[in-house]
Design a protein around this motif. Structure first.
Motif, PDB file in Angstrom:
ATOM      1  N   SER A 120      27.168  16.178  57.436  1.00  0.00           N
ATOM      2  CA  SER A 120      27.039  15.293  56.263  1.00  0.00           C
ATOM      3  C   SER A 120      28.169  15.535  55.274  1.00  0.00           C
ATOM      4  N   HIS A 172      28.895  14.966  51.012  1.00  0.00           N
ATOM      5  CA  HIS A 172      28.332  14.654  49.691  1.00  0.00           C
ATOM      6  C   HIS A 172      29.473  14.688  48.688  1.00  0.00           C
ATOM      7  N   GLY A 203      27.256   9.522  49.880  1.00  0.00           N
ATOM      8  CA  GLY A 203      26.680  10.417  50.874  1.00  0.00           C
ATOM      9  C   GLY A 203      26.897   9.794  52.240  1.00  0.00           C
ATOM     10  N   GLU A 249      25.895  10.544  56.315  1.00  0.00           N
ATOM     11  CA  GLU A 249      25.149  11.350  57.280  1.00  0.00           C
ATOM     12  C   GLU A 249      25.871  11.249  58.617  1.00  0.00           C
ATOM     13  N   LYS A 279      26.970   7.455  59.157  1.00  0.00           N
ATOM     14  CA  LYS A 279      26.185   6.395  58.519  1.00  0.00           C
ATOM     15  C   LYS A 279      26.201   6.624  57.008  1.00  0.00           C
ATOM     16  N   GLN A 322      24.934   6.699  53.334  1.00  0.00           N
ATOM     17  CA  GLN A 322      23.652   6.795  52.636  1.00  0.00           C
ATOM     18  C   GLN A 322      23.764   6.102  51.282  1.00  0.00           C
ATOM     19  N   GLU A 323      22.674   6.105  50.541  1.00  0.00           N
ATOM     20  CA  GLU A 323      22.714   5.560  49.183  1.00  0.00           C
ATOM     21  C   GLU A 323      23.602   6.444  48.308  1.00  0.00           C
ATOM     22  N   SER A 381      24.854   2.549  48.083  1.00  0.00           N
ATOM     23  CA  SER A 381      25.833   1.710  48.775  1.00  0.00           C
ATOM     24  C   SER A 381      26.716   0.981  47.760  1.00  0.00           C
TER      25      SER A 381
END
Length: 271
Positions: free
Chosen positions: A170, A172, A204, A206, A218, A220-221, A223
């Protein structure tokens, strides 16, 4: 720093300021700030790194400068500083790599310059600034604009490992910036803050490293990003936002394993 008198925010034809002091007669006719309402895009075309491209932050201002009676030079432009940075790349149970700004992290400074690294303290010197050389007989009206986004590369494999096996799980990122519209007298270094903008970029991603390349990451929020704030009251510019080093030269890439001491992967360019 002085407030721009209300009677200067008048018609474009003429400025009728009570004060004849030049710096109090500079007026901002219009200021716009936005982040493009599109999601971050992810690029998995490389087997070595994941790349992502965030939407752009954009700021523009229309500025009206009165005639300059004397032989003097003023620069009007954008200055930007980073006040908060979280930039973590997680590699499952092994640990994480982290881009860090040590002085900001330790609380030694409030913010760090985000200048282009050449034209301190300015963000850039093309569309980002305008120079007015006196004496001038007429007022001058001009637009200055800037944009910013992130387009980094993150290794699929652990950065301190000899292995090239994908382990990234991930990403961040959360960064905050303050962007000031400023007028400066080049001879006296007098500085007038005309406008202050706050903005933030968060993301974020993933990652499933066991999946085939092109199907791993993918978003993440969120978006879509929060829109910038144009402040009604200007904030002062911290001294560290005006001088070297800038964020790019001061940042350090650390490896922080789940077990064991942290390692410096990429030291700062500026020491």
């Amino acid at each position: 720093m002085p407030n721009i008198p209300q009677d200067c925010w008048s018609t474009l034809g003429s400025i009728s300021c009570k004060s004849k002091v030049f710096r109090e007669s500079i007026s901002v006719i219009e200021v716009k700030a936005s982040i493009d309402p599109i999601p971050t895009s992810i690029d998995e075309s490389s087997s070595v790194v994941l790349r992502y491209r965030t939407p752009h932050f954009r700021a523009s201002a229309q500025v009206l400068v009165p005639p300059l009676p004397k032989k003097e030079t003023w620069i009007v432009g954008w200055i930007q500083a980073c006040s908060h940075m979280e930039f973590y790349n997680h590699y499952g149970e092994q640990g994480m790599s982290s881009w860090e700004l040590p002085d900001l992290l330790d609380g030694k400074i409030q913010a760090i310059s985000d200048s282009d690294g050449v034209n301190y303290p300015w963000y850039g010197n093309t569309t980002e600034t305008c120079t007015i050389v006196g004496p001038t007989k007429k007022e001058s009206k001009f637009n200055i604009s800037m944009n910013d986004n992130f387009y980094p590369s993150v290794t699929w494999a652990v950065p301190v490992s000899d292995s090239n096996v994908a382990k990234l799980t991930s990403i961040h990122r959360d960064q905050s910036f303050t962007t000031w519209l400023v007028a400066t007298n080049t001879a006296t270094n007098e500085m007038v803050t005309l406008q202050t903008i706050k903005w933030r970029m968060r993301l974020g991603i993933e990652v499933n490293p066991s999946r085939p390349l092109g199907q791993r990451a993918k978003l993440q929020e969120p978006s879509a990003q929060e829109q910038p704030q144009v402040l009604s009251k200007n904030e002062p510019i911290p001294p560290s936002a005006l001088v070297k080093p800038n964020a790019n030269d001061a940042q350090v890439l650390m490896w922080r394993p789940k077990d064991g001491p942290p390692l410096v992967v990429i030291p700062p360019k500026h020491r």
